[in-house]
Design an enzyme around this catalytic site. Structure first.
Site, PDB file in Angstrom:
ATOM      1  N   GLU A  84       9.958   0.232  28.888  1.00 39.59           N
ATOM      2  CA  GLU A  84      11.279   0.272  29.520  1.00 39.59           C
ATOM      3  C   GLU A  84      11.463  -0.936  30.434  1.00 39.59           C
ATOM      4  O   GLU A  84      12.565  -1.241  30.862  1.00 39.59           O
ATOM      5  CB  GLU A  84      11.427   1.540  30.383  1.00 39.59           C
ATOM      6  CG  GLU A  84      11.455   2.826  29.617  1.00 39.59           C
ATOM      7  CD  GLU A  84      11.309   4.037  30.554  1.00 39.59           C
ATOM      8  OE1 GLU A  84      11.387   3.876  31.786  1.00 39.59           O
ATOM      9  OE2 GLU A  84      11.100   5.139  30.025  1.00 39.59           O
ATOM     10  N   ASP A 135      -7.632   5.982  35.698  1.00 36.63           N
ATOM     11  CA  ASP A 135      -8.888   6.636  36.067  1.00 36.63           C
ATOM     12  C   ASP A 135      -9.160   7.829  35.140  1.00 36.63           C
ATOM     13  O   ASP A 135      -8.260   8.594  34.808  1.00 36.63           O
ATOM     14  CB  ASP A 135      -8.716   7.133  37.520  1.00 36.63           C
ATOM     15  CG  ASP A 135     -10.002   7.594  38.156  1.00 36.63           C
ATOM     16  OD1 ASP A 135     -10.920   6.776  38.279  1.00 36.63           O
ATOM     17  OD2 ASP A 135     -10.087   8.775  38.539  1.00 36.63           O
TER      18      ASP A 135
HETATM   19  C1  BGC Z   1     -13.671   6.403  39.559  1.00 38.04           C
HETATM   20  C2  BGC Z   1     -14.621   6.955  40.557  1.00 38.04           C
HETATM   21  C3  BGC Z   1     -14.080   8.297  41.025  1.00 38.04           C
HETATM   22  C4  BGC Z   1     -13.826   9.226  39.835  1.00 38.04           C
HETATM   23  C5  BGC Z   1     -12.948  10.370  40.224  1.00 38.04           C
HETATM   24  C6  BGC Z   1     -13.874   7.412  38.447  1.00 38.04           C
HETATM   25  O1  BGC Z   1     -14.249   7.149  37.351  1.00 38.04           O
HETATM   26  O2  BGC Z   1     -13.959   5.110  39.138  1.00 38.04           O
HETATM   27  O3  BGC Z   1     -14.832   6.095  41.642  1.00 38.04           O
HETATM   28  O4  BGC Z   1     -14.994   8.894  41.881  1.00 38.04           O
HETATM   29  O5  BGC Z   1     -13.155   8.564  38.804  1.00 38.04           O
HETATM   30  O6  BGC Z   1     -11.660   9.926  40.428  1.00 38.04           O
END
Ligand code: BGC
Length: 573
Positions: free
Chosen positions: A287, A231
């Site tokens: 790993e 993310d």
């Molecule tokens: C996720 C979102 C989230 C954000 C913060 C993003 O890009 O896909 O759904 O709200 O990151 O974590």
């Protein structure tokens, strides 16, 4: 395989016997994979509380095996207060009781592997929840302590620190800083949150933070996961000194505007220092036996820059948001496909393709909007004119058939195989996305693409939950999109995806290569991938088809012509 645990780490270690169930045949499966995104709270509810869960997912996995995808990516199911639907993690190594237990995860993973489906989990390293023990300890600790050093705490500006440390804005709206209150009730330091105030940003220049995440990766790798979707992979490192965002001159009074997209230079997206982190993680994955993958969610432009995230010693894939944001227009599609293939191949990574996910308006609605609003804005009851649902669906089917013919790896978001539109009529009091609240209702946000998906036309909540309950209300006319209304019905969107995925595998499109055909005019995207000719008509006028055997088309073809907003795959004679 080395399994060292960090002396300082308090993370649980887990020698999980299920690791042996990982699919370990190697072969860089991800280069050609179709990866299906499951948004757990909206996929299938196994316990009847109206929120999807891991047991519900496990029961429904055979439907995904029948669809013919290669892998599933699960959006976060970790312990979380759910302020941002789980992207606010309070414990990276446990399952939130809403979704089940670690044992439920192990069972789900075992069942997925039995069905030959790889399992990718979501890693959220840019920020934690404010309910994470690390942040609770940081708030309780004095300024300048090691605990505060895990996050980005700073003194405010102004005579008494009453102004935020800089002018950065949260992606969800409002300032990216929140002021703390000291134990004696006086105002304290500020902390940075690029997203909601309940999602404090970690300080990735701190080696302690890095060590924690190595161990989190190992925790899930030992459990046998096949990879991680990472993310906000362009946000972990902030520029030294946290300088203000520079506004174009004359706009100093305007808000700098939070956005996921690094279209303009800001001191928190796409900083060079992030790459060292991914080189480190690449080694952590090595790993472990098997062929594990890191996929970057990095909203970085141009594609040539995004390619840095997938250099040979970094991640394996990066989401192609430039492709997702391309309008339904042949010249634009040709150009983004060219740019993608050249950028990714330049670093020996596969191109990826994606049209929908849990953060954007579903493409069966978006492709009927001109222009679509910026990412995160959403669409809702007060928007006029309403996008035309039939046109959107026709374009979405054509766009999906085009995407699935491209070489590389594709992502499919749950429900797009059903042709689901964005749920546009959600009432304000049902909305849950922090975007909606931080913009005081001015932006609808992302709830419309997160509504629980329909399985059975006649069942309560369309079979999503046995009790008929659903955390977001489902539109009353979704029976037509239910999986059982489409199964076995020739020409249904579900059968279109199923046939396309079968043919894609049979003709080896994922590892194939694309050659443009330029005899069809400006409104047409036409190419071959191996033996197959792919023609997509984005214009208003039908185009003549070459002689050949049709393999699949996104609309029924009545004559030797390809109607507007239609894609066909054929073997030319
Ligand atoms: C996720 C979102 C989230 C954000 C913060 C993003 O890009 O896909 O759904 O709200 O990151 O974590």
């Amino acid at each position: 395989m080395t399994l060292e645990s960090a002396p300082e780490s308090s993370l649980p270690t887990n020698e999980n016997p299920l690791a042996e169930t990982a699919l370990s045949t190697g072969s860089e499966w991800w280069r050609s994979a179709v990866i299906y995104q499951i948004y757990p709270r909206s996929f299938a509810d196994g316990n009847g509380d109206g929120i999807g869960d891991l047991a519900g997912i496990r029961e429904r996995l055979p439907a995904l095996a029948d669809l013919g995808v290669d892998a599933i990516w699960l959006s976060p199911f970790f312990t979380s207060p759910q302020n941002d639907a789980g992207y606010d993690v309070a414990d990276y190594c446990d399952v939130d009781p809403l979704f089940g237990t670690l044992d439920d995860f192990d069972q789900l993973e075992r069942e997925a592997h039995r069905l030959d489906l790889r399992v990718i989990v979501d890693l959220v390293p840019n920020h934690t929840s404010d309910q994470h023990a690390w942040f609770i300890e940081a708030l309780a600790a004095p300024e300048g302590s090691a605990e505060r050093g895990r996050y980005i705490f700073r003194d405010g500006q102004g005579d008494s620190g009453e102004l935020p440390p800089n002018n950065w804005e949260s992606v969800f709206g409002g300032a990216a800083w929140t002021r703390t209150t000291n134990a004696d009730g006086t105002p304290g330091q500020w902390f940075l949150h690029l997203f909601d105030s309940s999602q404090p940003d970690l300080d990735w220049s701190n080696p302690w933070v890095r060590e924690q995440f190595r161990e989190i990766l190992r925790f899930w790798l030992r459990r046998g996961v096949d990879g991680f979707r990472v993310d906000v992979a362009h946000g972990l490192i902030k520029a030294d000194g946290l300088p203000d965002v520079n506004l174009p001159s004359g706009e100093e009074e305007d808000s700098p505007g939070g956005s996921m997209n690094q279209a303009v230079d800001v001191p928190y997206w796409a900083q060079a220092g992030v790459h060292e982190i991914y080189r480190d993680w690449h080694l952590v994955l090595e790993e472990f036996e098997g062929d594990r993958v890191l996929c970057a969610e990095a909203w970085v432009e141009p594609l040539a820059k995004l390619a840095d995230w997938v250099r040979p010693d970094e991640m394996h894939q990066a989401f192609n948001f430039s492709y997702l944001e391309t309008p339904w227009s042949a010249p634009a599609i040709r150009s983004v496909v060219d740019e993608s293939i050249s950028a990714f191949h330049g670093v020996n990574a596969p191109s990826t393709w994606v049209l929908s996910n849990h953060d954007v308006i579903r493409h069966s609605t978006r492709l009927a909007m001109s222009p679509p609003p910026p990412q995160g804005t959403g669409v809702g009851p007060r928007d006029e004119p309403k996008p035309n649902e039939a046109l959107g669906l026709q374009r979405a089917r054509a766009a999906s058939l085009l995407m699935l013919a491209l070489p590389g790896s594709s992502y499919v978001y749950q429900g797009e195989e059903l042709g689901l539109p964005e749920a546009m009529e959600l009432p304000d009091d049902a909305r849950q996305d922090p975007t909606f609240f931080r913009h005081a209702g001015e932006k609808y946000g992302r709830d419309g693409c997160r509504v629980p998906i329909p399985w059975e036309a006649e069942a309560p909540s369309y079979g999503f939950s046995t009790t008929g309950s659903s955390w977001l209300p489902q539109p009353g006319d979704w029976a037509q999109y239910a999986r059982d209304s489409q199964t076995g019905i020739p020409g249904s969107t579900l059968e279109l995806y199923t046939l396309a995925l079968q043919l894609r595998r049979e003709y080896g499109f994922g590892l194939g290569s694309l050659e443009w055909l330029d005899t069809y005019g400006d409104d047409v995207v036409a190419f071959t991938n191996g033996d197959v000719t792919v023609i997509a008509n984005t214009g208003p006028v039908a185009v003549e088809l070459p002689a050949g055997d049709i393999l699949v088309s996104s609309e029924p073809l009545t004559e030797a012509a390809l109607p507007a907003d239609t894609t066909v795959w054929l073997i030319a004679r």
